[in-house]
Write an enzyme that holds these catalytic residues in place. Structure first.
Site, short mmCIF file in Angstrom:
data_model
loop_
_atom_site.label_atom_id
_atom_site.label_comp_id
_atom_site.label_asym_id
_atom_site.label_seq_id
_atom_site.Cartn_x
_atom_site.Cartn_y
_atom_site.Cartn_z
N GLN A 33 68.53 37.47 52.42
CA GLN A 33 68.00 38.81 52.60
C GLN A 33 68.32 39.75 51.44
OE1 GLN A 33 69.70 38.92 56.89
NE2 GLN A 33 67.91 40.24 56.96
N ARG A 90 81.24 41.17 54.63
CA ARG A 90 80.80 39.88 55.15
C ARG A 90 79.48 39.51 54.48
NH1 ARG A 90 77.32 38.69 60.18
NH2 ARG A 90 77.34 36.43 60.11
N HIS A 136 73.64 31.14 57.11
CA HIS A 136 72.88 32.24 57.69
C HIS A 136 71.39 31.91 57.54
CE1 HIS A 136 73.25 36.73 58.85
NE2 HIS A 136 71.99 36.39 59.04
N ASN A 182 75.94 31.71 61.49
CA ASN A 182 75.51 33.00 62.01
C ASN A 182 74.44 32.80 63.06
OD1 ASN A 182 75.18 36.05 61.83
ND2 ASN A 182 73.08 35.32 61.59
N GLU A 183 74.71 33.24 64.27
CA GLU A 183 73.72 33.25 65.35
C GLU A 183 72.94 31.94 65.46
OE1 GLU A 183 71.16 36.63 64.83
OE2 GLU A 183 72.73 38.04 65.35
N ASN A 324 77.76 39.37 67.21
CA ASN A 324 76.67 40.23 66.74
C ASN A 324 75.95 40.78 67.95
OD1 ASN A 324 77.27 39.27 64.20
ND2 ASN A 324 75.30 38.25 63.86
N TYR A 326 73.19 44.15 69.35
CA TYR A 326 72.36 45.28 68.96
C TYR A 326 71.91 46.15 70.12
CZ TYR A 326 72.10 43.34 64.25
OH TYR A 326 72.43 42.90 62.99
N GLU A 394 78.33 42.00 63.31
CA GLU A 394 77.08 42.73 63.01
C GLU A 394 76.78 43.70 64.13
OE1 GLU A 394 73.40 40.53 62.36
OE2 GLU A 394 74.45 39.20 60.97
N TRP A 445 75.50 46.42 60.27
CA TRP A 445 74.32 45.77 59.70
C TRP A 445 73.35 46.88 59.38
CZ3 TRP A 445 73.54 40.93 58.03
CH2 TRP A 445 72.26 40.65 57.54
N GLU A 452 64.02 41.84 55.78
CA GLU A 452 64.30 41.57 57.19
C GLU A 452 63.45 40.39 57.68
OE1 GLU A 452 66.54 42.26 59.36
OE2 GLU A 452 65.50 41.75 61.20
N TRP A 453 63.65 39.23 57.06
CA TRP A 453 63.03 37.98 57.50
C TRP A 453 61.51 38.13 57.67
CZ3 TRP A 453 66.73 34.66 56.43
CH2 TRP A 453 68.05 35.01 56.66
C1 PNW Z 1 70.40 39.35 63.18
N1 PNW Z 1 67.38 39.87 68.86
O1 PNW Z 1 69.26 38.76 63.78
C2 PNW Z 1 70.64 38.58 61.89
O2 PNW Z 1 71.93 38.02 61.83
C3 PNW Z 1 70.35 39.38 60.66
O3 PNW Z 1 70.12 38.52 59.58
C4 PNW Z 1 69.19 40.31 60.92
O4 PNW Z 1 68.71 40.94 59.76
C5 PNW Z 1 69.66 41.33 61.94
O5 PNW Z 1 70.17 40.72 63.10
C6 PNW Z 1 68.60 42.35 62.35
O6 PNW Z 1 67.49 41.70 62.91
C7 PNW Z 1 68.84 39.09 65.05
O7 PNW Z 1 66.14 39.75 69.08
C8 PNW Z 1 67.49 38.97 65.32
O8 PNW Z 1 68.13 40.22 69.76
C9 PNW Z 1 67.00 39.21 66.59
C10 PNW Z 1 67.88 39.59 67.59
C11 PNW Z 1 69.23 39.72 67.33
C12 PNW Z 1 69.70 39.46 66.05
#
Ligand code: PNW
Length: 495
Positions: A33, A90, A136, A182-183, A324, A326, A394, A445, A452-453
């Protein structure tokens, strides 16, 4: 522009000095990224390089060829981070920068080793503790082509363990905090169930030519768990004593609240959703050493089984819980048998509950809303279930209206929405610590806006705004960077 008083301490007097003096805080990033230099200095192709060069895969049609140019600008970035007062950073290593073809027998790219040596030295010299993620999401494309990557557990594990060993050997004298994956959940759910991330496989033929969402998702997860555990075994047996570091894994997990708190079926559905999302990986590692019962009941033989040897290896294979998170969803039970491609636990996830209450303010990312209450509950849920130290690795948000032309207007740099996100979540974190939850780090984060992917450059998660059109990707700090600096000064003892 600079915000010298982004937080003055008066509102949260009761939280002052809640966090221990050795608490780590900083920002998290991922190689694919930020680095750019996607084919420079001997780097091999990763599955994300292939994905973003395939038309139609990335929302804005962009690639990560340059990203934020962190590969070239790492010194400037470390200086900027230091100005925010971070104590840790990180970041992830790009496997195909270190071993371009990925495999256990393939040559090492010494220029790649040198790059990470330089970055680590720069951090250490500036008093910033490196937290290093081995994986990652950017699997070397050559391994995908050769044997299907993680679909081939044995071949893949051999290659991953050799890669991990190389990293411990070359960087372990200075790196004391390792994260294997990672995840692993998002990697397999997005890459093999939905097919919207690399390597873009799923059952949905309008989207992907190959794949089977109902089986591959769980096979890949199993490979991640087992290969993680093998890498940890090598670290513990060969390196840990001499290098004295810690090693673990980072799991994703949002909180699930029942849609109707008075309906026992929704209460059960919310618990099931947490198990499908989080306990899927966490129970085998930190819990009873196997997948949750709820998953076995729904998935039967489509969920792989651990051999006795694998179970023993995986159980206890993480020194800490890398977390991680959100957001929060409302979860409603579905009646009847689950769909063959269901990965959520036969539930639907909703934005409002039965009383019409919203799960939180909308960000610029469709799945992400500000939901601090759920975060507080999630910290306690994980602590109560597993009782291992938690490293928050994160947490952060996008904000509407930040995708503008340079120079960014003051309203973008004065990112009140993000400041409120961080403030509300960190309050919950501090309260959880007061209640006895053992949290040892927090990484926002993310450091700067980045790639962002599959969402490309439009979803801006950064605490620093980037002018992606400028030659040197000019960085403009947002107020949230200074808020974090000031707020951690308030929260951490002795600072
Ligand atoms: C994480 N969800 O991905 C990743 O570790 C990061 O690389 C990414 O940029 C960041 O969160 C923000 O998207 C996620 O749908 C993607 O809950 C999707 C989810 C959670 C984390």
């Amino acid at each position: 522009m600079s915000w010298t008083h982004a937080f003055d301490g008066s509102p949260d007097a009761e939280l002052k000095s809640t966090l221990p003096s050795d608490f780590h805080w900083g920002f998290a990033t991922a190689a694919a990224q930020v680095e750019g230099a996607w084919n420079k200095d001997g780097k091999g192709e990763s599955i994300w390089d292939r994905f973003c060069h395939t038309p139609g895969k990335v929302k804005d049609g962009s690639t990560n060829e340059d990203a934020t140019c962190a590969y070239d600008l790492y010194k400037q970035d470390v200086t900027l981070m230091k100005s925010f007062g971070v104590t840790a950073y990180r970041f992830s290593l790009a496997w195909s920068r270190l071993i371009p073809l990925g495999g256990a027998e393939e040559p090492v790219n010494e220029t790649g080793v040198e790059y990470y040596n330089n970055l680590i030295d720069e951090l250490v010299t500036n008093g910033i503790t490196p937290f290093v993620t081995l994986f990652h999401w950017d699997t070397p494309q050559a391994l995908e082509d050769r044997y299907g990557g993680m679909l081939n557990q044995d071949k893949y594990t051999t290659d991953f363990v050799r890669y991990a060993r190389l990293c411990f050997e070359r960087f372990g004298d200075r790196v004391k905090h390792w994260i294997t994956y990672n995840e692993p959940g998002v990697y397999t759910l997005a890459g093999y169930a939905a097919g919207v991330h690399a390597p873009a496989r799923s059952s949905f033929r309008d989207r992907n030519d190959e794949g089977d969402s109902s089986t591959e998702t769980f096979i890949v997860a199993h490979t991640e768990l087992v290969s993680h555990a093998h890498a940890v075994k090598v670290y513990r047996e060969v390196f840990k004593e001499k290098q004295g570091g810690q090693i673990g894994i980072t799991l994703h997990g949002n909180y699930s609240e029942p849609w109707d708190a008075n309906d026992p079926k929704d209460v059960a559905a919310a618990q099931r959703a947490r198990e499908f999302e989080i306990a899927w990986f966490a129970d085998p590692i930190y819990g009873h050493g196997d997948y949750p019962r709820s998953m076995r009941d729904q998935l039967g033989n489509r969920l792989p089984s651990f051999t006795d040897e694998e179970r023993a290896l995986v159980k206890g294979s993480s020194d800490f819980y890398g977390m991680n998170t959100y957001t929060t969803f409302f979860v409603r039970h579905l009646d009847g048998p689950a769909d063959i491609n269901d990965h959520l636990g036969n539930v639907e996830k909703l934005d409002t509950n039965s009383e019409g209450k919203s799960r939180g303010a909308e960000s610029d990312t469709y799945w992400l809303r500000t939901a601090p209450e759920g975060f507080g509950k999630l910290l306690r849920w994980i602590w109560d279930r597993y009782h291992v130290p938690i490293y928050m690795t994160e947490n952060g948000t996008t904000a509407k209206g930040e995708h503008v032309e340079a120079p960014p207007p003051e309203r973008v740099l004065n990112d009140t929405f993000r400041v409120e996100f961080f403030h509300s979540y960190l309050r919950e974190l501090a309260r959880a610590v007061q209640d006895g939850v053992d949290v040892r780090s927090y990484f926002g984060w993310t450091f700067t806006d980045n790639w962002e992917w599959a969402a490309g450059y439009e979803d801006r998660f950064g605490c620093t705004w980037i002018d992606f059109k400028s030659e040197h990707k000019t960085r403009y700090p947002k107020r949230s960077s200074y808020f974090l600096r000031d707020y951690f000064r308030h929260l951490i003892k002795g600072t």
